[in-house]
Write an enzyme that holds these catalytic residues in place. Structure first.
Site, PDB file in Angstrom:
ATOM      1  N   ARG A  59       0.768  -1.073   0.080  1.00  0.00           N
ATOM      2  CA  ARG A  59      -0.076   0.009  -0.002  1.00  0.00           C
ATOM      3  C   ARG A  59       0.833   1.228   0.027  1.00  0.00           C
ATOM      4  O   ARG A  59       0.484   2.286  -0.507  1.00  0.00           O
ATOM      5  CB  ARG A  59      -0.804  -0.204   1.037  1.00  0.00           C
ATOM      6  CG  ARG A  59      -1.999  -1.172   0.889  1.00  0.00           C
ATOM      7  CD  ARG A  59      -2.964  -0.897   2.198  1.00  0.00           C
ATOM      8  NE  ARG A  59      -2.125  -1.438   3.372  1.00  0.00           N
ATOM      9  CZ  ARG A  59      -2.178  -2.816   3.717  1.00  0.00           C
ATOM     10  NH1 ARG A  59      -2.967  -3.618   3.185  1.00  0.00           N
ATOM     11  NH2 ARG A  59      -1.637  -3.185   4.789  1.00  0.00           N
ATOM     12  N   GLU A  96       5.366 -11.360  14.644  1.00  0.00           N
ATOM     13  CA  GLU A  96       5.006 -12.207  15.814  1.00  0.00           C
ATOM     14  C   GLU A  96       5.420 -13.443  15.788  1.00  0.00           C
ATOM     15  O   GLU A  96       5.791 -14.110  16.652  1.00  0.00           O
ATOM     16  CB  GLU A  96       3.490 -11.992  15.708  1.00  0.00           C
ATOM     17  CG  GLU A  96       2.973 -11.834  17.157  1.00  0.00           C
ATOM     18  CD  GLU A  96       1.451 -11.557  16.946  1.00  0.00           C
ATOM     19  OE1 GLU A  96       0.827 -10.899  16.129  1.00  0.00           O
ATOM     20  OE2 GLU A  96       0.674 -12.100  17.886  1.00  0.00           O
TER      21      GLU A  96
HETATM   22  P1  AMP Z   1       3.976  -3.006  11.582  1.00  0.00           P
HETATM   23  O1  AMP Z   1       5.298  -3.808  11.067  1.00  0.00           O
HETATM   24  O2  AMP Z   1       3.608  -3.782  12.653  1.00  0.00           O
HETATM   25  O3  AMP Z   1       4.366  -1.433  11.674  1.00  0.00           O
HETATM   26  O4  AMP Z   1       3.248  -3.191  10.390  1.00  0.00           O
HETATM   27  C1  AMP Z   1       3.472  -3.354   8.994  1.00  0.00           C
HETATM   28  C2  AMP Z   1       2.590  -3.209   8.112  1.00  0.00           C
HETATM   29  O5  AMP Z   1       1.485  -3.867   8.231  1.00  0.00           O
HETATM   30  C3  AMP Z   1       1.872  -1.851   8.030  1.00  0.00           C
HETATM   31  O6  AMP Z   1       2.837  -0.744   7.360  1.00  0.00           O
HETATM   32  C4  AMP Z   1       0.451  -1.963   7.510  1.00  0.00           C
HETATM   33  O7  AMP Z   1       0.554  -1.668   5.978  1.00  0.00           O
HETATM   34  C5  AMP Z   1      -0.019  -3.152   8.051  1.00  0.00           C
HETATM   35  N1  AMP Z   1      -0.543  -3.168   9.345  1.00  0.00           N
HETATM   36  C6  AMP Z   1      -0.230  -3.505  10.384  1.00  0.00           C
HETATM   37  N2  AMP Z   1      -1.212  -3.263  11.151  1.00  0.00           N
HETATM   38  C7  AMP Z   1      -2.359  -2.754  10.597  1.00  0.00           C
HETATM   39  C8  AMP Z   1      -3.650  -2.659  10.918  1.00  0.00           C
HETATM   40  N3  AMP Z   1      -4.203  -2.535  12.246  1.00  0.00           N
HETATM   41  N4  AMP Z   1      -4.355  -2.040   9.960  1.00  0.00           N
HETATM   42  C9  AMP Z   1      -3.988  -2.046   8.881  1.00  0.00           C
HETATM   43  N5  AMP Z   1      -2.635  -2.131   8.263  1.00  0.00           N
HETATM   44  C10 AMP Z   1      -1.721  -2.928   9.452  1.00  0.00           C
END
Ligand code: AMP
Length: 172
Positions: A59, A96
């Site tokens: 995205r 995770e």
């Molecule tokens: P993170 O590494 O946990 O910051 O998340 C990685 C990617 O997962 C982000 O750039 C989002 O595109 C997606 N993502 C994680 N959590 C969410 C959420 N609650 N809603 C939408 N996209 C999410």
């Protein structure tokens, strides 16, 4: 900003139980909202002499490329493993459950370029921390800022991103 927030849709238990997924597709299909997002980012960065906007799969590509067009600069893709055709640098990071990799082409930047990274959501920050390390370890560029549409404050993802300045358009 409240209008923008109203075109972000919460999807409970996606992609798995307990996660409230921030669905940006209503924002993307709303021409006024999408333009507002790109114009806001353009106004923020227009005086920074940005050379390359980095988009994070998938995205992030949407916002990075529209912003790069508005700024008149280039786009660089950070992708999941095995997608980029030329020689790459990669960075492994923990999820995770298990681990993943991000990759970038070895000739993505020229020395001394001004770079910003754009992504849709700052959640735990794991992916972006890996992207920042991927760039800082392999290139001599100035990483000016990391910009997000949405920051999920309760996950404290910004604490994982080190010293790089962070901008989030909306906080939840
Ligand atoms: P993170 O590494 O946990 O910051 O998340 C990685 C990617 O997962 C982000 O750039 C989002 O595109 C997606 N993502 C994680 N959590 C969410 C959420 N609650 N809603 C939408 N996209 C999410």
């Amino acid at each position: 900003m409240e209008t923008l927030k109203s075109v972000i849709r919460d999807i409970p238990d996606f992609p798995k139980e307990g996660i409230i997924f921030k669905d940006i597709t209503p924002l993307l299909s709303n021409s006024v909202a999408f333009k507002q997002v790109i114009d806001t980012l353009r106004d923020r960065y227009k005086n920074n002499r940005v050379d390359q906007v980095v988009g994070v799969e998938a995205r992030g590509f949407i916002f990075a490329s529209a912003l790069a067009y508005a700024l008149g600069c280039g786009v660089v893709m950070v992708r999941k493993p095995g997608k980029l055709p030329y020689k790459t640098f990669h960075k492994k990071y923990s999820l995770e459950y298990g681990e993943d990799n991000v990759e970038i082409h070895q000739d993505a930047f020229e020395k001394g370029q001004n770079v910003i990274i754009i992504d849709d959501v700052l959640a735990t920050g794991g992916t972006l921390a890996a992207c920042i390390e991927l760039i800082n370890k392999n290139f001599e560029v100035d990483l000016l800022e990391v910009g997000f549409l949405i920051e999920l404050d309760f996950l404290k993802g910004r604490e994982n991103l080190g010293k790089v300045p962070i901008y989030s358009m909306m906080h939840f």
